[in-house]
Design a protein around this motif. Sequence first.
Motif, PDB file in Angstrom:
ATOM      1  N   SER A  35       0.840  -1.202   0.000  1.00 35.34           N
ATOM      2  CA  SER A  35       0.000   0.000   0.000  1.00 35.34           C
ATOM      3  C   SER A  35       0.874   1.250   0.000  1.00 35.34           C
ATOM      4  CB  SER A  35      -0.909  -0.006   1.227  1.00 35.34           C
ATOM      5  OG  SER A  35      -0.134   0.188   2.394  1.00 35.34           O
ATOM      6  N   THR A  55      -5.200   3.795   0.678  1.00 34.84           N
ATOM      7  CA  THR A  55      -5.025   2.402   1.104  1.00 34.84           C
ATOM      8  C   THR A  55      -6.229   1.563   0.693  1.00 34.84           C
ATOM      9  OG1 THR A  55      -3.675   3.144   2.974  1.00 34.84           O
ATOM     10  CG2 THR A  55      -4.554   0.899   3.072  1.00 34.84           C
ATOM     11  N   SER A  58      -6.006   0.938  -2.927  1.00 34.64           N
ATOM     12  CA  SER A  58      -5.006  -0.080  -3.258  1.00 34.64           C
ATOM     13  C   SER A  58      -5.546  -1.489  -3.006  1.00 34.64           C
ATOM     14  CB  SER A  58      -3.708   0.163  -2.484  1.00 34.64           C
ATOM     15  OG  SER A  58      -3.858  -0.042  -1.101  1.00 34.64           O
ATOM     16  N   ILE A  70      -1.729  -7.828   0.509  1.00 34.39           N
ATOM     17  CA  ILE A  70      -1.167  -6.478   0.430  1.00 34.39           C
ATOM     18  C   ILE A  70      -0.601  -6.098   1.794  1.00 34.39           C
ATOM     19  CG2 ILE A  70      -3.422  -5.389   0.880  1.00 34.39           C
ATOM     20  CD1 ILE A  70      -2.430  -3.041  -0.902  1.00 34.39           C
ATOM     21  N   VAL A  72       0.364  -3.450   4.508  1.00 35.94           N
ATOM     22  CA  VAL A  72      -0.048  -2.110   4.940  1.00 35.94           C
ATOM     23  C   VAL A  72       0.690  -1.814   6.248  1.00 35.94           C
ATOM     24  CG1 VAL A  72      -1.960  -0.640   5.673  1.00 35.94           C
ATOM     25  CG2 VAL A  72      -2.336  -2.369   3.886  1.00 35.94           C
TER      26      VAL A  72
END
Length: 199
Positions: A35, A55, A58, A70, A72
């Motif tokens: 992200s 975010t 994404s 993903i 983060v």
Amino acid sequence: YENDELLVSDNWINNAKIIMENTQRKGAQFIQAHSPGGNPLSHDKQIADELLRATIRSIDVCGILGIPNIVVHAGMIKGAGKEESFLKNKLFFEKLFPAMERNNVNVLCENSTRKNMGDIYFTNSGSEIKEFVRYVDHPLFHACWDTGHGNCEGNQYDDILAIGDDLFAVHINDNSGRGDEHIIPYLGTVNMDEIMNAL
């Protein structure tokens, strides 16, 4: 960003679909994303709100591109201890739950290092990440292990084992142990045998 930038434009959904079509045509597959960087716990509300929107975007892009995981980054608050940091970060990650669920995308929290964070509390060890993952308590929330960050902290074997089956991705990079240099594996002091045996 400029309005015509690939994934922040008003046409981002079609752009992502074009990327997916081209990827499939080439026989490639995405396995992991990261992200946008920033501090989701920033005291500047505008910065925090923009990062939250980016975010979520994404994660939605991951859904279109078929990316299952993903990374983060958690946020930071100077002077906050572990308890406050856990609580504020859980509240941030909870805002991502709807996007995670509608896209069936795992969000992964990554370890850091005191070399980057100084005296600001962060999940630097495997046991701390495992504890935080359990604290957030969502079936699509897991962990990523960064070997460069781990090398700055010490024994990665024990850290990786501590994360256990919540380890969904790795960031493989190297450094001298003195700083987060992000160099090619085997050009620094990361013990890759230790990493492989732990995995």
